[in-house]
Write an enzyme that holds these catalytic residues in place. Structure first.
Site, PDB file in Angstrom:
ATOM      1  CB  THR A   8     -10.181   4.748  -0.842  1.00  0.00           C
ATOM      2  OG1 THR A   8      -9.591   5.108   0.409  1.00  0.00           O
ATOM      3  CG2 THR A   8      -9.526   3.475  -1.354  1.00  0.00           C
ATOM      4  CG  HIS A  36      -1.961  -0.999   1.272  1.00  0.00           C
ATOM      5  ND1 HIS A  36      -3.235  -0.796   0.806  1.00  0.00           N
ATOM      6  CD2 HIS A  36      -1.929  -2.270   1.733  1.00  0.00           C
ATOM      7  CE1 HIS A  36      -3.953  -1.896   0.976  1.00  0.00           C
ATOM      8  NE2 HIS A  36      -3.176  -2.809   1.532  1.00  0.00           N
ATOM      9  CE  LYS A  85     -13.937   5.549   1.111  1.00  0.00           C
ATOM     10  NZ  LYS A  85     -13.061   5.576   2.296  1.00  0.00           N
ATOM     11  CE  LYS A 109      -2.356  10.715   3.069  1.00  0.00           C
ATOM     12  NZ  LYS A 109      -3.013   9.820   2.098  1.00  0.00           N
ATOM     13  CE  LYS A 116      -6.474  13.764   0.387  1.00  0.00           C
ATOM     14  NZ  LYS A 116      -6.438  12.596  -0.466  1.00  0.00           N
ATOM     15  NE  ARG A 117      -3.378   9.983  10.068  1.00  0.00           N
ATOM     16  CZ  ARG A 117      -3.056   9.114  11.018  1.00  0.00           C
ATOM     17  NH1 ARG A 117      -3.924   8.193  11.419  1.00  0.00           N
ATOM     18  NH2 ARG A 117      -1.877   9.164  11.617  1.00  0.00           N
TER      19      ARG A 117
HETATM   20  O1  NBX Z   1      -3.712   2.724   1.774  1.00  0.00           O
HETATM   21  C1  NBX Z   1      -3.050   3.897   2.211  1.00  0.00           C
HETATM   22  C2  NBX Z   1      -2.420   4.590   1.026  1.00  0.00           C
HETATM   23  O2  NBX Z   1      -1.712   5.732   1.459  1.00  0.00           O
HETATM   24  C3  NBX Z   1      -3.533   4.989   0.066  1.00  0.00           C
HETATM   25  O3  NBX Z   1      -2.986   5.567  -1.078  1.00  0.00           O
HETATM   26  C4  NBX Z   1      -4.353   3.757  -0.306  1.00  0.00           C
HETATM   27  O4  NBX Z   1      -5.483   4.132  -1.028  1.00  0.00           O
HETATM   28  C5  NBX Z   1      -4.812   3.030   0.941  1.00  0.00           C
HETATM   29  C6  NBX Z   1      -5.530   1.754   0.636  1.00  0.00           C
HETATM   30  O5  NBX Z   1      -4.813   0.988  -0.267  1.00  0.00           O
HETATM   31  N1  NBX Z   1      -2.097   3.541   3.233  1.00  0.00           N
HETATM   32  C7  NBX Z   1      -2.437   3.611   4.524  1.00  0.00           C
HETATM   33  O6  NBX Z   1      -3.542   3.987   4.866  1.00  0.00           O
HETATM   34  N2  NBX Z   1      -1.495   3.204   5.411  1.00  0.00           N
HETATM   35  C8  NBX Z   1      -1.679   3.147   6.734  1.00  0.00           C
HETATM   36  O7  NBX Z   1      -2.704   3.507   7.269  1.00  0.00           O
HETATM   37  C9  NBX Z   1      -0.568   2.625   7.571  1.00  0.00           C
HETATM   38  C10 NBX Z   1      -0.844   2.259   8.875  1.00  0.00           C
HETATM   39  C11 NBX Z   1       0.165   1.775   9.675  1.00  0.00           C
HETATM   40  C12 NBX Z   1       1.464   1.673   9.170  1.00  0.00           C
HETATM   41  C13 NBX Z   1       1.732   2.046   7.890  1.00  0.00           C
HETATM   42  C14 NBX Z   1       0.716   2.530   7.079  1.00  0.00           C
HETATM   43  N3  NBX Z   1       2.469   1.198   9.976  1.00  0.00           N
END
Ligand code: NBX
Length: 838
Positions: free
Chosen positions: A672, A373, A676, A570, A564-565
């Site tokens: 994502t 991801h 939405k 970003k 978003k985060r």
């Molecule tokens: O996953 C996200 C990506 O940044 C997005 O582009 C993508 O759409 C989404 C689903 O595929 N990654 C993400 O949310 N990562 C984390 O939340 C995360 C949590 C814990 C960690 C590393 C990443 N240790």
């Protein structure tokens, strides 16, 4: 099978109270649950009591389907997807279950006849925030789609006692507050202590020879933790399938307590219990780096080992020989957080179940599949060898052995390429030694996928290039999707009803059918209905903002939303530069004709991510000035909505005119939120990054505001030597924006506050904000122009929603089923014995 006796009570049958779906039944069941489960009666019941009574009423109706599903899966020993994820960001259950059961309206009527408001009760639910962002939410969408498509599946994860922190904003800064989602109890789960398992940690290993003269290894752990599963039913949309989300809590095993207690060390025993329970205490709030924390590695092995042991229990219970584990289960690894499964499955098969190495390796590779991801190199998980040895001595041995065999394979395929061996090794030996979890996942899986076409391509060309050259056949793309049940049917009932009134409701399960809306894009009445719905939803958000933030917002302005985060890649701060650009234009010419905009932000920053928190502070500071400057009037407003969550997202997506998807190209794996927003009729302003590329392809370039450098241009610019200062000096508006911040205009004259952020932009600008600035501003100017042509905008909005068919998580799951999982639907008939008598 036994039939339920037909007791007659006031003309209603007993089973109706637990399964009936008529308004009368629902009312009766609701009051029954209020009385017998909550122990309350209407006069003294709180809102929470009512919420709980309703939740139990709905849960009863799920249980019937859940049990039927379990019976059929068990009887048939159905092939099952096991989705391993450290995060499941489920969002509130009640509303979603009402939608999927198809009883939203009946329940609304039932509670209203009892003098209650359904929306009010829905508000009561504390959502389980067991995830950080996109990755956790994707897991939740996939569970919904798997149940809807009747795919046997189990979600496995951790039942964190404290999920993602609640965010407060004080003096413009993010403040983190502990999330207490379990405070009032969780009506959606059922504990299954009978299926507890034990997980070992620490200690050492000993080699020995078994009775057949074979070399074996025994692991003597330092600590043993008990895992107790808590199951939540996951109902599909208008199917009888109810799959399971199984989350593990860590507890101290009783036997250990007793040992300490008997030796008189009572406090020691309690201490042991506390240490054990720490394991599932809290979700790590970082969404990028893993920082090598011991407890986090312990969480990973904990839930992975619990889950694999549980699968082996199921294999045995269904009389499947263990040699056929991979025929019963396919295990999808949601990023590398569960990648230790490679070593743990090997250990279980070899050490615990006497299997030979080669056969165990075959089974492991055939069972596991890995989804990546991220494209951020710093986000690729690696664990110091020292930590690994301390916590997982046996796993480290197994990883060394896997690595030995693997590097032999690499040598055979690429003879004499020692550089390649060093790059590909499961162990990073460039400095302090680390285990590379992405490499472990790649080697131990039969499938490796990215989450959008561009992302997969970049994995192949860059981040995992060596693995692509080694195993090209393992690589595949699975573009993300979102569930239309939660993200339009539940969250946007008005738009849902309008759409269904035109094209029927088939689109809810077959999102491609939304394309039939295109036939109405020239129908003035439809367009006007579309527009008035958007406008009504915006009014609701206006009221919410007034109440939450005390800010008055112009409902006719462009609702320009970035939710978003918070992360530098970003580029929420690029958005900030645009706001200040408009502000400067107004200050220079107060009568300037500007299309009014409301900039809305939501999102959390990792507590230790200073720069992201400073960006939140900057946005709030800009808001304080802009929102109160009389020159601005109601043309610009900046709103930071605190404590972004799934519940909250459902309120925000439907109200957006413009969706900000402005990451530096090559950094956002998919996104994502972009899907939405568009599904709810927002237009996107975005870079050619992640799934934006595919969204634009679907909606057409005329209906998408694209800007900025492409991923190859980003690499080329960086390779040439990027000098952000050159942009600052040569772009008048950009310079004015930066100077405005530097002057202390947004910080009561304090010129130091934002200096770290400005310095990072002026002297490094890792994410190329300055390089993309002018293109972004020009594109935003086009947005403002187009918005003035309301008919054109509405048309574009309709076409965006109508062309979102591809981005249903149902499509993603079908692709996974076909290309990776090799699994078919198993329809569930409601059995005679427990079927609802309607
Ligand atoms: O996953 C996200 C990506 O940044 C997005 O582009 C993508 O759409 C989404 C689903 O595929 N990654 C993400 O949310 N990562 C984390 O939340 C995360 C949590 C814990 C960690 C590393 C990443 N240790």
């Amino acid at each position: 099978m036994q039939t339920v006796p037909n007791h007659q009570v006031d003309n209603l049958q007993i089973e109706d109270d637990r399964t009936g779906l008529s308004v009368e039944c629902l009312k009766r069941a609701f009051l029954d649950n209020l009385f017998y489960v909550q122990g309350k009666f209407p006069k003294i019941a709180t809102k929470n009591d009512y919420y709980m009574a309703l939740a139990y009423t709905v849960r009863d109706r799920l249980l019937q389907r859940w049990i039927n599903t379990a019976v059929i899966y068990t009887e048939r020993a159905s092939r099952t997807v096991s989705y391993l994820s450290a995060e499941f960001l489920m969002g509130p259950h009640l509303g979603n279950n009402l939608v999927n059961l198809g009883i939203y309206d009946q329940v609304k009527q039932a509670v209203s006849e009892l003098g209650l408001d359904l929306e009010d009760l829905l508000e009561q639910e504390e959502e389980p925030g067991l995830g950080n962002g996109g990755l956790g939410r994707l897991a939740a969408c996939y569970l919904d789609s798997m149940a809807t498509l009747e795919i046997p599946s189990l979600g496995y994860g951790i039942r964190y006692e404290f999920g993602i922190f609640d965010q407060d904003i004080r003096d413009g800064w993010q403040v983190e507050i502990t999330d207490k989602w379990l405070h009032c109890g969780n009506p959606w789960e059922i504990a299954r202590p009978e299926w507890e398992v034990y997980v070992r940690l620490g200690g050492h290993t000993e080699a020995y020879t078994d009775e057949h003269g074979r070399y074996r290894v025994r692991w003597i752990p330092f600590q043993v933790i008990k895992g107790v599963p808590h199951d939540t039913p996951i109902l599909g949309y208008k199917t009888n399938t109810a799959n399971t989300l199984r989350l593990w809590t860590a507890e101290a095993p009783e036997s250990f307590d007793f040992a300490a207690f008997n030796s008189g060390d009572y406090l020691g025993a309690v201490q042991e219990k506390m240490v054990s329970e720490n394991l599932s205490k809290v979700l790590y709030p970082n969404d990028d780096s893993s920082q090598g924390k011991r407890l986090r590695l312990a969480q990973q092995i904990f839930f992975v080992s619990c889950s694999l042991q549980d699968m082996i229990r199921i294999v045995f219970r269904q009389n499947v020989p263990l040699e056929k584990f991979h025929e019963k289960f396919v295990v999808q690894l949601n990023d590398t957080h569960p990648a230790i499964a490679v070593a743990e499955l090997m250990r279980l098969l070899i050490d615990e179940h006497d299997m030979g190495w080669d056969q165990a390796w075959q089974i492991t590779q055939k069972s596991l599949a890995y989804t990546n991801h991220t494209l951020l190199p710093e986000a690729l998980e690696r664990w110091p060898i020292s930590l690994f040895r301390e916590l997982l001595p046996r796993h480290l041995e197994i990883i060394y052995e896997i690595n030995y065999h693997f590097l032999e394979e690499v040598k055979a395929k690429f003879p004499g390429d020692s550089d390649r061996l060093r790059r590909m090794s499961l162990i990073d030996e460039s400095g302090e030694k680390y285990v590379r979890m992405a490499h472990l996942a790649c080697v131990g899986s039969h499938s490796i996928n990215g989450v959008a076409a561009l992302h997969t391509k970049l994995l192949q060309q860059d981040v995992l290039r060596d693995f692509y050259q080694m195993y090209p056949e393992k690589f595949n793309n699975k573009t993300n999707g979102v569930t239309p049940r939660r993200f339009i049917v539940l969250s946007n009932p008005r738009l849902t009803n309008l759409i269904s009134s035109k094209i029927g409701d088939n689109w809810i399960k077959h999102l491609e059918d939304l394309k039939h809306l295109e036939a109405f894009v020239d129908d003035p009445e439809f367009c006007s209905q579309w527009r008035s719905i958007k406008s009504a939803i915006k009014q609701d958000l206006v009221a919410y903002i007034a109440q939450q933030n005390g800010i008055t917002v112009n409902p006719d302005s462009i609702f320009d939303i970035q939710a978003k985060r918070f992360h530098e890649y970003k580029r929420q701060h690029l958005n900030a530069l645009h706001i200040i650009t408009l502000y400067n234009r107004i200050k220079a010419n107060p009568d300037i004709d500007i299309t009014p905009r409301t900039f809305i932000f939501g999102g959390k920053a990792a507590p230790g991510y200073y720069m992201a928190k400073l960006i939140i502070k900057l946005l709030n500071s800009i808001g304080d000035v802009v929102n109160n400057d009389p020159d601005v009037r109601d043309r610009l407003k900046v709103v930071f909505l605190k404590d972004y969550s799934v519940k909250f997202a459902q309120r925000v997506y439907p109200a957006a005119d413009l969706s900000e998807q402005i990451s530096m190209a090559g950094k956002e794996a998919s996104g994502t939120g972009n899907m939405k927003f568009a599904l709810n009729g927002a237009l996107t302003i975005g870079t050619l990054d992640g799934a934006n590329v595919e969204i634009r392809e679907e909606v057409g370039e005329d209906n998408f505001f694209i800007f900025g450098l492409t991923a190859p241009e980003v690499y080329a610019l960086k390779a040439r030597g990027y000098r952000p200062l050159d942009y600052y000096h040569s772009n008048r508006e950009l310079k004015a924006v930066i100077d405005r911040i530097a002057s202390g205009h947004f910080s009561h004259g304090d010129t130091k506050l934002f200096k770290p952020l400005l310095d990072s932009l002026l002297y490094r600008d890792e994410y190329l904000l300055f390089a993309d600035y002018q293109a972004y501003i020009d594109c935003q100017d086009r947005v403002s122009q187009v918005y003035r042509d309301r008919d054109r905008w509405t048309r574009m909005s309709i076409l965006n929603a109508a062309r979102m068919g591809k981005f249903s998580s149902d499509r993603s799951i079908r692709d996974y089923c076909q290309d990776i999982w090799n699994i078919k639907p198993v329809p569930i008939e409601l059995g005679e014995c427990i079927q609802a008598k309607e």
